[in-house]
Design a protein around this motif. Sequence first.
Motif, PDB file in Angstrom:
ATOM      1  N   UNK A 176       0.859  -1.189   0.000  1.00 23.34           N
ATOM      2  CA  UNK A 176       0.000   0.000   0.000  1.00 23.34           C
ATOM      3  C   UNK A 176       0.894   1.237   0.000  1.00 23.34           C
ATOM      4  N   UNK A 177       1.377   1.646  -1.179  1.00 23.67           N
ATOM      5  CA  UNK A 177       2.391   2.706  -1.266  1.00 23.67           C
ATOM      6  C   UNK A 177       1.996   4.018  -0.611  1.00 23.67           C
ATOM      7  N   UNK A 178       0.706   4.297  -0.501  1.00 22.80           N
ATOM      8  CA  UNK A 178       0.287   5.546   0.118  1.00 22.80           C
ATOM      9  C   UNK A 178       0.298   5.534   1.629  1.00 22.80           C
ATOM     10  N   UNK A 179       0.583   4.387   2.220  1.00 22.52           N
ATOM     11  CA  UNK A 179       0.544   4.296   3.688  1.00 22.52           C
ATOM     12  C   UNK A 179       1.963   4.278   4.243  1.00 22.52           C
ATOM     13  N   UNK A 180       2.249   5.096   5.276  1.00 22.44           N
ATOM     14  CA  UNK A 180       3.617   5.191   5.783  1.00 22.44           C
ATOM     15  C   UNK A 180       4.145   3.929   6.458  1.00 22.44           C
ATOM     16  N   UNK A 181       3.259   2.989   6.811  1.00 21.55           N
ATOM     17  CA  UNK A 181       3.705   1.790   7.511  1.00 21.55           C
ATOM     18  C   UNK A 181       3.829   0.577   6.599  1.00 21.55           C
ATOM     19  N   UNK A 182       3.622   0.763   5.302  1.00 20.93           N
ATOM     20  CA  UNK A 182       3.603  -0.397   4.407  1.00 20.93           C
ATOM     21  C   UNK A 182       4.945  -1.127   4.371  1.00 20.93           C
ATOM     22  N   UNK A 183       6.061  -0.399   4.384  1.00 19.55           N
ATOM     23  CA  UNK A 183       7.368  -1.045   4.299  1.00 19.55           C
ATOM     24  C   UNK A 183       7.679  -1.843   5.557  1.00 19.55           C
ATOM     25  N   UNK A 184       7.467  -1.241   6.716  1.00 18.51           N
ATOM     26  CA  UNK A 184       7.806  -1.934   7.957  1.00 18.51           C
ATOM     27  C   UNK A 184       6.894  -3.131   8.179  1.00 18.51           C
ATOM     28  N   UNK A 185       5.633  -3.017   7.780  1.00 16.19           N
ATOM     29  CA  UNK A 185       4.736  -4.160   7.940  1.00 16.19           C
ATOM     30  C   UNK A 185       5.045  -5.256   6.925  1.00 16.19           C
ATOM     31  N   UNK A 186       5.645  -4.884   5.806  1.00 15.68           N
ATOM     32  CA  UNK A 186       6.149  -5.899   4.894  1.00 15.68           C
ATOM     33  C   UNK A 186       7.229  -6.746   5.544  1.00 15.68           C
ATOM     34  N   UNK A 187       8.081  -6.117   6.354  1.00 14.34           N
ATOM     35  CA  UNK A 187       9.108  -6.880   7.066  1.00 14.34           C
ATOM     36  C   UNK A 187       8.492  -7.755   8.157  1.00 14.34           C
ATOM     37  N   UNK A 188       7.400  -7.285   8.761  1.00 12.26           N
ATOM     38  CA  UNK A 188       6.692  -8.108   9.749  1.00 12.26           C
ATOM     39  C   UNK A 188       6.139  -9.361   9.083  1.00 12.26           C
ATOM     40  N   UNK A 189       5.525  -9.182   7.909  1.00 10.20           N
ATOM     41  CA  UNK A 189       5.001 -10.343   7.178  1.00 10.20           C
ATOM     42  C   UNK A 189       6.119 -11.300   6.791  1.00 10.20           C
ATOM     43  N   UNK A 190       7.271 -10.743   6.386  1.00 14.08           N
ATOM     44  CA  UNK A 190       8.419 -11.593   6.047  1.00 14.08           C
ATOM     45  C   UNK A 190       8.869 -12.397   7.266  1.00 14.08           C
ATOM     46  N   UNK A 191       8.891 -11.751   8.416  1.00 15.36           N
ATOM     47  CA  UNK A 191       9.293 -12.446   9.645  1.00 15.36           C
ATOM     48  C   UNK A 191       8.314 -13.562   9.975  1.00 15.36           C
ATOM     49  N   UNK A 192       7.016 -13.278   9.853  1.00 15.42           N
ATOM     50  CA  UNK A 192       6.024 -14.314  10.129  1.00 15.42           C
ATOM     51  C   UNK A 192       6.195 -15.507   9.196  1.00 15.42           C
ATOM     52  N   UNK A 193       6.440 -15.226   7.913  1.00 20.88           N
ATOM     53  CA  UNK A 193       6.638 -16.319   6.958  1.00 20.88           C
ATOM     54  C   UNK A 193       7.859 -17.157   7.332  1.00 20.88           C
ATOM     55  N   UNK A 194       8.948 -16.473   7.700  1.00 21.22           N
ATOM     56  CA  UNK A 194      10.182 -17.175   8.042  1.00 21.22           C
ATOM     57  C   UNK A 194      10.017 -18.027   9.296  1.00 21.22           C
ATOM     58  N   UNK A 195       9.210 -17.554  10.232  1.00 19.82           N
ATOM     59  CA  UNK A 195       9.036 -18.249  11.506  1.00 19.82           C
ATOM     60  C   UNK A 195       7.843 -19.204  11.499  1.00 19.82           C
ATOM     61  N   UNK A 196       7.107 -19.234  10.400  1.00 21.89           N
ATOM     62  CA  UNK A 196       5.964 -20.132  10.321  1.00 21.89           C
ATOM     63  C   UNK A 196       4.769 -19.667  11.130  1.00 21.89           C
ATOM     64  N   UNK A 197       4.655 -18.356  11.351  1.00 19.21           N
ATOM     65  CA  UNK A 197       3.520 -17.811  12.103  1.00 19.21           C
ATOM     66  C   UNK A 197       2.319 -17.674  11.162  1.00 19.21           C
ATOM     67  N   UNK A 198       1.206 -18.321  11.446  1.00 17.10           N
ATOM     68  CA  UNK A 198       0.022 -18.167  10.591  1.00 17.10           C
ATOM     69  C   UNK A 198      -0.419 -16.702  10.552  1.00 17.10           C
ATOM     70  N   UNK A 199      -0.640 -16.186   9.373  1.00 19.49           N
ATOM     71  CA  UNK A 199      -1.023 -14.782   9.245  1.00 19.49           C
ATOM     72  C   UNK A 199      -1.734 -14.538   7.924  1.00 19.49           C
ATOM     73  N   UNK A 200      -2.451 -13.430   7.876  1.00 13.93           N
ATOM     74  CA  UNK A 200      -3.129 -12.975   6.674  1.00 13.93           C
ATOM     75  C   UNK A 200      -2.673 -11.555   6.394  1.00 13.93           C
TER      76      UNK A 200
END
Length: 218
Positions: A176-200
């Motif tokens: 979501x390029x217009x939102x200031x938190x899109x980049x940092x939350x992308x890293x959160x999603x990456x962390x969840x994927x790496x750790x196997x945390x179920x997420x949407x």
Amino acid sequence: MRMYLSSFRTGDHPEQLLALLRRPPASGVAVAVMANAVDALPAGEREAAVEREFGALSGLGLRPAELDLRAFFGRPAEQVAAALARYPLVWVRGGNVFVLRQAMARSGADRALVSLLRQDALVYGGYSAGACVLAPGLRGLEACDPPEAVATAYGDVARWDGLALLDHAVVPHIDSPGHPETEILGTVADRYRAEGVPHLTLRDGQALVVDGTATRVY
């Protein structure tokens, strides 16, 4: 349970929120606006944030009124449960998920919401932190939301458990390029994927709709 969980504000499909109410929006359904996720903001900024929610919800034909959980701190949990039960819809604003979680705990709204939703007594709508707080836990979101804001808001220490109404985490504002938190939350999603945390993950405009056993992302 009936829930409309948006990435940002009412999203692109507010008609799905209204459909969960099982009645026409022209009936002027009362909605409790829970804005405690912004309790760490200065008073003027908080007031403006609440007014934005009122404007958006009024535009959908709803009748918003703030339900400030701080008014229930230190009071019997039955009081906030009774207040929530008067509304067919609660709308939980985004902000800091740790501040929101603490407000729910101190007021007893966490237990009340879980009970009312499981009874299908109301609809839960919300976005960003309002969706994230429903996960089993909040670990990882500290990358975006400072847990220290709980001390600013209430003088308390943050807690890390969610309401566990979902069996997975929600990561909003993705791609979501217009939102200031899109980049940092992308890293959160990456962390969840790496750790196997179920997420949407949700883009701004998208919403997860839960209607009984049916779930769908719009």
